[in-house]
Write a protein that holds these residues in place. Structure first.
Motif, mmCIF file in Angstrom:
data_model
loop_
_atom_site.group_PDB
_atom_site.id
_atom_site.type_symbol
_atom_site.label_atom_id
_atom_site.label_comp_id
_atom_site.label_asym_id
_atom_site.label_seq_id
_atom_site.Cartn_x
_atom_site.Cartn_y
_atom_site.Cartn_z
ATOM 1 N N THR A 78 101.809 1.488 -53.045
ATOM 2 C CA THR A 78 101.546 0.070 -53.307
ATOM 3 C C THR A 78 100.102 -0.044 -53.784
ATOM 4 O O THR A 78 99.176 0.452 -53.144
ATOM 5 N N MET A 79 99.944 -0.688 -54.905
ATOM 6 C CA MET A 79 98.627 -0.791 -55.519
ATOM 7 C C MET A 79 98.233 -2.261 -55.659
ATOM 8 O O MET A 79 99.063 -3.101 -55.991
ATOM 9 N N GLU A 121 106.619 -3.762 -60.737
ATOM 10 C CA GLU A 121 107.173 -2.767 -59.830
ATOM 11 C C GLU A 121 108.111 -1.844 -60.574
ATOM 12 O O GLU A 121 108.819 -2.255 -61.496
ATOM 13 N N SER A 174 116.163 8.526 -53.312
ATOM 14 C CA SER A 174 116.233 7.887 -51.992
ATOM 15 C C SER A 174 116.547 8.902 -50.910
ATOM 16 O O SER A 174 116.233 8.688 -49.745
ATOM 17 N N LEU A 209 108.358 8.088 -47.970
ATOM 18 C CA LEU A 209 109.459 7.364 -47.340
ATOM 19 C C LEU A 209 110.573 8.294 -46.883
ATOM 20 O O LEU A 209 111.246 8.016 -45.896
ATOM 21 N N VAL A 210 110.799 9.373 -47.630
ATOM 22 C CA VAL A 210 111.849 10.315 -47.245
ATOM 23 C C VAL A 210 111.212 11.399 -46.382
ATOM 24 O O VAL A 210 110.351 12.148 -46.861
ATOM 25 N N PRO A 211 111.614 11.464 -45.135
ATOM 26 C CA PRO A 211 110.948 12.375 -44.191
ATOM 27 C C PRO A 211 110.932 13.819 -44.689
ATOM 28 O O PRO A 211 111.923 14.318 -45.230
ATOM 29 N N ALA A 254 94.947 1.614 -53.305
ATOM 30 C CA ALA A 254 96.308 2.167 -53.230
ATOM 31 C C ALA A 254 96.618 2.690 -51.847
ATOM 32 O O ALA A 254 95.760 3.310 -51.202
ATOM 33 N N GLU A 255 97.831 2.430 -51.405
ATOM 34 C CA GLU A 255 98.335 3.079 -50.207
ATOM 35 C C GLU A 255 99.515 3.947 -50.619
ATOM 36 O O GLU A 255 100.508 3.441 -51.155
ATOM 37 N N ALA A 264 113.563 3.727 -53.232
ATOM 38 C CA ALA A 264 114.047 2.386 -52.915
ATOM 39 C C ALA A 264 115.569 2.451 -52.821
ATOM 40 O O ALA A 264 116.290 2.240 -53.799
ATOM 41 N N THR A 265 116.019 2.725 -51.629
ATOM 42 C CA THR A 265 117.437 2.967 -51.379
ATOM 43 C C THR A 265 118.342 1.977 -52.106
ATOM 44 O O THR A 265 118.233 0.773 -51.897
ATOM 45 N N TRP A 276 103.972 -1.865 -57.455
ATOM 46 C CA TRP A 276 104.687 -1.078 -56.445
ATOM 47 C C TRP A 276 105.489 -0.009 -57.168
ATOM 48 O O TRP A 276 106.233 -0.326 -58.100
ATOM 49 N N ASN A 305 106.061 6.886 -52.506
ATOM 50 C CA ASN A 305 105.913 5.422 -52.476
ATOM 51 C C ASN A 305 104.437 5.082 -52.604
ATOM 52 O O ASN A 305 103.576 5.757 -52.026
ATOM 53 N N SER A 355 102.486 6.661 -49.542
ATOM 54 C CA SER A 355 103.258 7.013 -48.351
ATOM 55 C C SER A 355 104.470 7.835 -48.748
ATOM 56 O O SER A 355 104.820 7.919 -49.923
ATOM 57 N N PHE A 394 114.423 -1.857 -46.886
ATOM 58 C CA PHE A 394 114.960 -0.552 -47.283
ATOM 59 C C PHE A 394 115.079 0.360 -46.076
ATOM 60 O O PHE A 394 114.083 0.619 -45.383
ATOM 61 N N ARG A 452 112.482 2.016 -43.783
ATOM 62 C CA ARG A 452 111.411 2.804 -44.412
ATOM 63 C C ARG A 452 110.399 1.967 -45.187
ATOM 64 O O ARG A 452 109.264 2.410 -45.398
ATOM 65 N N SER A 460 120.020 -0.606 -48.171
ATOM 66 C CA SER A 460 118.971 -1.628 -48.254
ATOM 67 C C SER A 460 119.623 -3.003 -48.337
ATOM 68 O O SER A 460 120.810 -3.131 -48.657
ATOM 69 N N ARG A 483 117.061 4.127 -40.284
ATOM 70 C CA ARG A 483 115.636 3.860 -40.059
ATOM 71 C C ARG A 483 115.094 2.978 -41.187
ATOM 72 O O ARG A 483 115.377 3.211 -42.352
ATOM 73 N N ARG A 491 99.247 -5.986 -47.158
ATOM 74 C CA ARG A 491 99.894 -4.712 -46.802
ATOM 75 C C ARG A 491 99.985 -4.665 -45.294
ATOM 76 O O ARG A 491 99.014 -4.972 -44.607
#
Lengths: 368, 368, 368, 368
Positions: free
Chosen positions: B229-230, B163, B170, B218-220, B213-214, B248-249, B243, B227, B216, C260, C158, C265, C156, C231
């Motif tokens: 994940t594989m 990871e 963040s 994370l920060v609107p 892989a997904e 990752a806050t 990952w 982000n 995404s 997170f 995430r 986090s 929120r 996942r």
């Protein structure tokens, strides 16, 4: 090329000498120094060969000759690093200081306080810098720790526990530091104890007013004291302890300091130098990390890459040389801070005080 | 002075650019490179001013001109570091490679695998080096980890969890990496995921044969995927996960790898890079420390100071440049190892594969 | 003596069965239960002998007989712990629930969701408690973590990364959990994955809406899946990952969760359960310790000794039994919270979903 | 029911008293004791109410009456836990011992060594057990540490650094331990220092032959010494240090011991009690975990759940009570080990020696 770098020299630090290598990397890391002259051993040929491998242009046989000839050159060295065994520091440093050349001299500055005081006086009268690389105080997080104390974040300091309990000489080693004639008899104090003591002084801003020391030899047959436990009374009357050894079986560097105030405490380990632990009276711990935007300006200035990119021993050493460069250039507008000959002299007195106390069965001795 | 150093150039890395600064410190630390030529920004004046502050002699306006003129000089650059935003890597690297100048190009090598493959081919046909600074594989303890795996100390590799979960972005940040046109849409993979993947490949010696892989955000509101994940299937059929995120806050760098074998497992964190944790099936953990005399020759070679003296990010980076120097000089007798253009190309394919998988709702895609 | 304790029974948990022992210590620790009846194995004589060694008065041969006779006694058991292999949970739990006796049933509640749902319905129609000891959610610091999330301290949510990567079955073991007929084929998910998933649900208050799973067998020749990577998409659309295995060579328990949020986090490890790490976006970490006066009321209520006195697995287990005692007694005025049959049912569905996804090459499946 | 449990009593430990609660949980955890009689405060009504809430059948007003009446019963107490303030230990313990009832007496055993020695003598002449709950030596990993030392795994012991530096009284607290009349003037030594000293003795098997102590008051205005630094010479002539305080701002429990031998060193922290760090002279560290199959029989015997399931303070306390139960029952075939009155007496002498040394400006005093 119009080289903007300061010109440095070195005496000692031949092949295999760890501390000489550390000075060189530290000079190079920020590209502020060119190492142009040096003596890298007693024998000319290997010294010259080593110099060539380093790109050092001018090699000398004798430090007095080096001092004289470098002082005479327009492009002579601005500063010389003295990284020889302890018993030769005085003569070598003196030779350069007297010629008006600044000196970085390894700790302990000398093997007795009279000669140490003399070096301080010579540097002062020649208006040059005498610096002693207690480089642990140059870590960004230690700078921040010191500023927290100055800011009053810890409240009154009530107790300090410092230790430099290294394992590097847990077994028999054949080295000049184990020769009392070269490294002194209290080698644990001279070699590592002075670092712990300087760190304590740097972070707290306090001095010792008295001390008691028990010296011992942990590795059987060793002709020097490789272990020392010290009690100090600090200038604000708080008690403190310092433990110094090179025989802490299995330890890596083992430099660690804990400073307890009425309102908070601090803890720092050399094994994880980019973090500083702050504890509050309620039992919570906060871990500050190098590169956080909330740290002091001084910590920020001494961070090269940023959060999450560990900086280590050589970066701290380079911080020392970077501050020294600012001072040598007379640069305004920053907050350089390096351990000077005075700090080195206090370190030598610390060594002497441990010997005096030990000789009297660990009785208290007034710290001069 | 007869400078023994290699001559380096740089494109990009102006004031405030962290990665350019890291390359420079890494070049300097071991005094093996002189940075002699460069372009440090689009505007001439500040670029030249910055160059002067660094002691860089030759400043150019245009990388094509730089490539041409440096190639023509006897003392022209041996290698150029390309540290510009991702979308310009291809054109700049190509310009130097075509002139027979070796290139260190930041990852991802390019924004698509065709151009990456083209760079690899050009470097090969011009017999120059194309290197990609996945510098985490240059940490001494990672070198040791790889050798443990090669030695069979772990037995068959059964699972890997890698990871790179950084917290540097963040919150909203205004930077080219958040611009899909410059850094690509899968910025988490391109920026940090490729490091984790290279580390996995370097330590295990295994390749990926398929992946899912997904991606995404994370920060609107961020226009890129921050982000990912594989899941991977490795060439020995073992499963693995990667990952990657910059959101990752609260994390510092967040690079961490765990390799599980039938006989032992390994764990390494970038936050504590001088240690490597080895776990045995009985539940005991052994912590190996940089500088221990029992480590592999390669780890020893890449240790400057020794046990108890932490080396960090810049030292790892300097290890990369040190091995590169050996390769550029054709030095025999060591074991240099640097990520090359092929590794860079595999990294670009990794980014592309994540995008392809994500477009198909995280379906498995064959890894080319 | 007028014993104030609740009366408990146990089915399973004979000599050498770890989980049965854990239930007993947990019942005893706070002196709220007397273990008065049980079946501790298939053979009468050793079961009776073991019961005597535990001070258990009434031993039975058959759980149906036990249910009937205990239900008929004035001083019969208030609750029975079912700690047998998974495939027998349904019949045994059903027997007691139908007789109006509350049940603590080990996870997974049953081996399929229909029977799990049936147990939930039976408990409800008989107005008795069905509890499932996902006891990790009973750690004081996990209670605090959940309250921090509820309070909005993290903002929120995430991303969540949960893992229960144990090393207990890194090598071949001969045990019912490795028999697909007894423990199910997805033993990694049933045995440990359900714990990680429940922890995720408990702390975040979120449910999973879809999931994708890859099951694999890390120990060659094992007839069950001992590794699973999942996942999830959570009910607030945040992505999450869960990794479950018993074959993580060298790991101890390996239960770890990281949550997170936009504002902070959390991280918690089972290897250090009395601490909770909170990270802020600036990179600082705060370590909260069990017993601090600033923790939530619920965490304080579940702390027996206080700051600096580690509480572990059995104390968490006892927290579960303590909350259960409050519920069984109908005690007002506290905030008891235990995983119920519904949680157990969701866990069984989680296991089933992983099998369904895996059968379709790790495709997404909607979570019921 | 034919209760197999031992019968216990308690004097002290009313509502809110932490240490009384710890004793009770420890008695209950393994279901080996029934707490049947006690005095839980000076006032009858709340004491009786509290007793009822605990399920304690017999409540007394006066410990002499309790001793007499319990001694007269067939089912009277086998052992009484004395958990009152230090100044009352002597009279209460004596009352029970003289009636032939075994006593667990909190440390320090008494406030002076004469009375402590008298208790030891009374216990011996009445053939009953007098135990002092230095329960840290009952942690499984401490048992293993002691066995490693006995096995010679560390070689000759060369240095020990023990500390119990708690933060529980970092600020003003209103408690009997801060009243010199009740807890003695050297409260840091009596309250926590004796634990550290016992741990040192237990692990190393060495005694102290002389010591030097500096007592100090870290919290202004406090009428007792809340900080103590001790130097010891051990019976093998190795030096050692002990630091004891309750005013270490921000610390949790702060009990930590490091034992250095010629061949290896050990480190243990109470904050992570299920692990033991073993360091080898080469700089590598091995972390042993409770539950590993390679630990000593004694560590295995004292592990209830197994690898990966942390056991904490109450489990250690229960180990003490479990070994006590074996001793009280005369059970053969195991290796019970509890701190006795002799250990308690040595602890009291330790307190007295610190006061004597401090009175002479931290001079060495011979340890009796």
């Amino acid at each position: 090329m119009n080289d903007h770098r300061l010109v440095a020299g070195m005496v000692g630090g031949g092949p295999g000498a760890m501390i000489g290598a550390a000075h060189r990397h530290a000079m190079w890391l920020d590209n502020q120094y060119v190492l142009a002259a040096g003596i890298f051993g007693r024998d000319r040929a290997p010294s010259a060969e080593f110099a060539q491998s380093l790109g050092v242009e001018r090699v000398y046989d004798d430090y007095r000759e080096m001092a004289e000839r470098e002082a005479a050159r327009d492009d002579g060295v601005d500063v010389v690093a003295v990284v020889t065994p302890n018993d030769s520091h005085y003569e070598i440093a003196k030779a350069f200081l007297e010629k008006g050349i600044s000196v970085v001299c390894e700790k302990p500055l000398t093997n007795d306080s009279n000669t140490a005081a003399e070096l301080v006086a010579i540097a002062e009268s020649n208006s040059v810098i005498l610096a002693v690389p207690h480089i642990y105080s140059a870590y960004a997080m230690i700078r921040h720790a010191a500023r927290m104390v100055r800011n009053g974040d810890l409240g009154r300091i009530r107790f300090v526990a410092a230790e430099h309990a290294s394992g590097w000489a847990s077994a028999q080693v054949d080295q000049w530091r184990m020769d009392p004639a070269k490294g002194g008899v209290a080698t644990a104090v001279a070699d590592v104890g002075t670092h712990a003591f300087h760190l304590l002084r740097y972070i707290t801003g306090l001095e010792a007013t008295r001390m008691s020391a028990e010296l011992s030899t942990l590795v059987p047959g060793r002709p020097v004291f490789d272990n020392a436990t010290m009690r100090l009374t600090l200038s604000n009357n708080a008690p403190a302890t310092v433990w110094a050894t090179m025989a802490a079986t299995g330890h890596e560097h083992g430099l660690r300091i804990r400073v307890f105030g009425d309102d908070a405490s601090l803890e720092w380990h050399h094994e994880d130098p980019q973090h500083l632990i702050v504890r509050d009276p309620g039992g919570g711990s906060t871990i500050l990390a190098q590169g956080m935007s909330t740290l002091s300006d001084d910590a920020a200035r001494l961070t090269r890459v940023g959060l999450g990119h560990p900086e280590g021993f050589l970066e701290a050493f380079a911080n020392f040389y970077s501050d020294l460069a600012d001072i040598l250039r007379g640069s305004p507008g920053r907050e350089p801070s390096i351990p000077t000959g005075i700090d080195g002299l206090i370190g030598v007195r610390f060594v002497e005080a441990t010997i005096a106390s030990h000789a009297d069965d660990a009785a208290w001795v007034t710290f001069p």
